[in-house]
Scaffold this active site. Structure first.
Site: not given
Length: 397
Positions: A76, A158, A194, A218, A240
């Site tokens: 990242d 997205e 997403k 997600t 996550f």
């Protein structure tokens, strides 16, 4: 089974947590030499090990070498600071990214946004909301198209979180975006979409995947979300870890979380382990992506998972940590298709998921964290539309 970023991966460009710093962030994987950027990068090859191995190969010299032999590592990194060090190979285009681009007028992606705002097709909408939605779609796709030229992997786009509870609304939105991508020459195999992991989002994934359209689920914080997404055929499922751990530190009352804690396990890592084993034991096609990594130990505990998104500071630490051949400890692969075979699931976990049992299995952690994630997406989308309202039409058009 070997899974490489050239599968390709869907992780991607993210906005920095602080727009005041005026930096954009991009999750970067590695694959074969990048044809656009100079091949000066941290990784020459990142892939999951094809055979189960219980310890660190003594020929590997750093912790980074070790972990990248087991899992795809997705750095990242900051686009404008690290193109040479970490050339991007896969990306995500999002509302946060659009906001970041608009905060940096000199970025190469700004013209993609300005071109969207100048698109005459959107002018025909009488209602401002419809016009702004049209501009928003065009901006996402224009930026996504630019990214597709820069990366060899897939671009994940997205989908508006305001549609998260509208299955057919999600499907229509993806079809609209896909049509726009077709118009600029980006083929569907280069794309993922997403989608938040509500029941309606998972049902949309099922419909889209049946058409050959790849989805990226997600905001997964519970086993029922991961299992239902796998049953739907989602291409990528993103968990996550750190966010679930943070929730557990300050809340109680979630049976799934508390079961993990009673076993002395971190709830985020326990969820990844269960989801990975479910996917591999029962032969689902989904790839598991792990995000919100907090430290090196998180990575060590996840070795073997398909994809790990990691902050640069952790990768740099791994790169600088040498593991000599006579090192007393070894890094173990924790997850593998072979070990998944021996994982036991309860009858309740082997359901054919439907809306009723899905809703009854969503604990407070998943409900709250999913809601918080979607609220953030919705807020960013509204900010984009408010900004477009102010700057449309763009100068010099």
């Amino acid at each position: 089974m070997s899974a490489t970023l050239y599968s390709p991966l869907s992780s991607g460009i993210y906005s920095s947590s602080s727009f005041q710093e005026k930096k954009l962030r991009i999750a970067v994987g590695s694959a074969k030499p990048n044809l656009i950027f100079k091949p000066q990068r941290l990784f020459s090859s990142i892939r999951a090990a094809s055979n189960f191995s219980s310890s660190l190969d003594t020929g590997l010299s750093t912790e980074l070498d070790a972990v990248t032999s087991y899992s795809e590592i997705v750095p990242d990194t900051v686009v404008f600071d690290d193109f040479e060090r970490f050339p991007p190979t896969a990306a995500t285009v999002s509302s946060s990214l659009i906001l970041g681009i608009c905060s940096l007028p000199d970025t190469k992606f700004r013209s993609a946004v300005d071109t969207a705002l100048a698109d005459s097709e959107c002018y025909g909408f009488e209602k401002s909301d419809d016009r702004m939605s049209c501009f928003f779609n065009k901006a996402l796709v224009n930026v996504g198209g630019d990214l597709a030229k820069l990366v060899p992997g897939r671009v994940s786009t997205e989908v508006d979180a305001r549609l998260a509870y509208d299955t057919h609304g999600i499907v229509r939105k993806v079809h609209d975006l896909l049509k726009l991508y077709h118009g600029i020459g980006v083929p569907p195999e280069r794309l993922l979409f997403k989608i938040p992991s509500t029941w309606q989002g998972i049902e949309a994934s099922r419909l889209l995947e049946s058409e050959g359209i790849q989805t990226h689920m997600t905001f997964v914080y519970s086993f029922c979300q991961a299992a239902a997404a796998a049953q739907a055929g989602a291409s990528v499922i993103q968990i996550f870890v750190g966010r679930l751990r943070d929730w557990a530190r300050n809340h109680s009352g979630d049976s799934e979380v508390e079961t993990a804690l009673r076993r002395g396990e971190d709830p985020g890592l326990a969820l990844v382990t269960k989801a990975y084993n479910y996917i591999h034991k029962y032969g689902y096609k989904s790839k598991l992506m792990v995000a919100a990594i907090r430290n090196k130990q998180d990575i060590f505990n996840l070795l073997g998972v398909d994809y790990i998104i990691s902050p640069l500071k952790i990768l740099q630490s791994l790169k600088e940590s040498v593991t000599p051949p006579d090192e007393k400890y070894s890094l173990m692969r924790r997850l593998s298709p072979q070990s998944a075979v021996n994982y036991n699931f309860t009858n309740e976990e082997l359901l054919k998921w439907d809306q009723y049992n899905f809703a009854s299995s969503m604990g407070p952690a998943a409900v709250e964290l999913l809601s918080a994630g979607m609220d953030g997406y919705v807020s960013q989308s509204k900010r984009v539309e408010d900004l477009f309202e102010k700057i449309w039409p763009p100068p010099n058009v």
